[in-house]
Design a protein around this motif. Sequence first.
Motif, PDB file in Angstrom:
ATOM      1  N   TYR A  31      48.085  43.029  31.461  1.00 32.28           N
ATOM      2  CA  TYR A  31      48.235  44.483  31.531  1.00 32.28           C
ATOM      3  C   TYR A  31      49.687  44.912  31.437  1.00 32.28           C
ATOM      4  O   TYR A  31      50.553  44.364  32.109  1.00 32.28           O
ATOM      5  CB  TYR A  31      47.621  45.008  32.833  1.00 32.28           C
ATOM      6  N   GLN A  45      46.864  45.877  26.430  1.00 36.02           N
ATOM      7  CA  GLN A  45      45.983  46.391  27.477  1.00 36.02           C
ATOM      8  C   GLN A  45      46.829  47.191  28.456  1.00 36.02           C
ATOM      9  O   GLN A  45      47.809  46.694  28.969  1.00 36.02           O
ATOM     10  CB  GLN A  45      45.325  45.240  28.229  1.00 36.02           C
ATOM     11  N   SER A  47      46.736  49.340  32.026  1.00 34.27           N
ATOM     12  CA  SER A  47      45.887  49.683  33.156  1.00 34.27           C
ATOM     13  C   SER A  47      46.447  50.909  33.858  1.00 34.27           C
ATOM     14  O   SER A  47      47.656  51.116  33.917  1.00 34.27           O
ATOM     15  CB  SER A  47      45.776  48.475  34.090  1.00 34.27           C
ATOM     16  N   VAL A  95      41.133  49.877  32.398  1.00 30.31           N
ATOM     17  CA  VAL A  95      42.037  49.204  31.477  1.00 30.31           C
ATOM     18  C   VAL A  95      41.605  49.622  30.083  1.00 30.31           C
ATOM     19  O   VAL A  95      40.427  49.518  29.738  1.00 30.31           O
ATOM     20  CB  VAL A  95      41.940  47.669  31.632  1.00 30.31           C
ATOM     21  N   ILE A  97      42.184  49.109  25.967  1.00 27.60           N
ATOM     22  CA  ILE A  97      42.726  48.127  25.028  1.00 27.60           C
ATOM     23  C   ILE A  97      42.844  48.794  23.658  1.00 27.60           C
ATOM     24  O   ILE A  97      41.865  49.357  23.152  1.00 27.60           O
ATOM     25  CB  ILE A  97      41.825  46.881  24.940  1.00 27.60           C
ATOM     26  N   GLU A 109      38.580  49.435  23.131  1.00 29.43           N
ATOM     27  CA  GLU A 109      37.822  48.774  24.202  1.00 29.43           C
ATOM     28  C   GLU A 109      38.254  49.360  25.523  1.00 29.43           C
ATOM     29  O   GLU A 109      39.394  49.805  25.668  1.00 29.43           O
ATOM     30  CB  GLU A 109      38.111  47.278  24.214  1.00 29.43           C
ATOM     31  N   LEU A 111      37.849  48.658  29.884  1.00 31.45           N
ATOM     32  CA  LEU A 111      37.303  47.894  31.012  1.00 31.45           C
ATOM     33  C   LEU A 111      37.432  48.736  32.276  1.00 31.45           C
ATOM     34  O   LEU A 111      38.426  49.420  32.468  1.00 31.45           O
ATOM     35  CB  LEU A 111      38.071  46.583  31.207  1.00 31.45           C
TER      36      LEU A 111
ATOM     37  N   TRP B 129      33.141  44.952  34.629  1.00 29.47           N
ATOM     38  CA  TRP B 129      34.330  45.366  33.863  1.00 29.47           C
ATOM     39  C   TRP B 129      33.981  45.670  32.410  1.00 29.47           C
ATOM     40  O   TRP B 129      34.621  46.489  31.776  1.00 29.47           O
ATOM     41  CB  TRP B 129      35.406  44.262  33.836  1.00 29.47           C
ATOM     42  N   ASP B 192      48.478  43.350  39.465  1.00 25.20           N
ATOM     43  CA  ASP B 192      47.490  44.330  39.080  1.00 25.20           C
ATOM     44  C   ASP B 192      46.259  43.586  38.570  1.00 25.20           C
ATOM     45  O   ASP B 192      46.344  42.843  37.607  1.00 25.20           O
ATOM     46  CB  ASP B 192      48.101  45.173  37.953  1.00 25.20           C
ATOM     47  N   LEU B 194      41.721  43.568  38.090  1.00 26.55           N
ATOM     48  CA  LEU B 194      40.469  44.317  38.137  1.00 26.55           C
ATOM     49  C   LEU B 194      39.571  43.783  39.247  1.00 26.55           C
ATOM     50  O   LEU B 194      38.537  44.355  39.561  1.00 26.55           O
ATOM     51  CB  LEU B 194      39.742  44.192  36.792  1.00 26.55           C
TER      52      LEU B 194
END
Lengths: 131, 245
Positions: A31, A45, A47, A95, A97, A109, A111, B129, B192, B194
Amino acid sequence: MKKGNLILALGIIIAFIALGAGAFRKTLTPYVTLREARESGARVQVSGKIDKQRVRYDVMKGVLSFPLRDHEGSVATVLYRGVKPGNFDQAEQIVVIGRMKGDTFEADEMLLKCPSKYQSAPGKEGSLSQE
Amino acid sequence: MDSQYKKEGKTVLWESFAEEEQTLKSRGEIYPLWLQGGLFLLMIGVLLGVFFYSPVDFRLKESTRIMYFHVPMSVNAFVAFLLSALYGAGYLWKRKLDQDVRSSVSAEIGLLFAVLATATGAVWSRYAWGKYWNWDPKQVTILLLILIYAAYFVLRMSVEGEERRAVLSSAYALFAFVTVPFLMLIIPQAMDTLHPAVVRERQIEPQMMQVLLLSFLSFLGLMVWIYRLRVAVELQKLEQKESLL
């Protein structure tokens, strides 16, 4: 093995781990921040948190757009083409992408970070915070 | 011995199994019957709790239940890696081969549970996720840990001689464990990720916590059982080897 050598070896290992934890911080995580995404221009990616009030979903075009705030506090609009994930509305952190195009982040994408509390129903925060 | 099994067929094989089991029992390494039965009942209870008693998170739906397997598995992996280091230290201290056997069996079980925790985690993250594998810090660090302990077995296989192997792998087990708190706890928490921390932060409903605690207990019981069986078998192999010398 001499005791001195053992202590020395242990010291070296611990130093390596400390070094590794610091130096490979970047490698350990996929990230990046919006600033880094802008600088690299590559597929990355990012976040961050969603501004729930300003989520817009164009059902006809299938485009979801919302402002994303990353950890540094900078904000960019995210354009996501695709089906809106089922629990998007409950997600706090996500997140995305894709890549930065000008001031918008074009994502292909997405998440979702799972909830930080497990609850059987939405309104049950009260019973949990007592724990 | 192998050729003897082949020649005389099944009965000999069966008898030798029975004999082996008798030896294992006489060592007291296998769980006594009441403990086996108790664990069996506990597991049934946990399964009922997981699928019928526990509520599910309203966002994660049925995938919530993976937690009852995933979390105890990773705790087991941690405990097993700790045991592996402790017995490794025990070998370096006492120079008794059984300590090395216990250390390697623990590492083996730790590796097994780490792999299982990673697999169940991937299945769950596909739902929660949206992807099986995202190189999330939590996934990267557990993968590193699996590689570190896989290397332990490569080391064991590549060293000749019981004593030498025991010394080297005991030292390795000690150093490998130094990385465990970093890779399982500190780094993922500092970064960080998930990955949720609902159990550590006690952010789950009381019924979920009850089932989870029972599940911890039954997974721990299962692990100790596997451990004792594996140790008994390995000690017996060691004895056979020694009697041949």
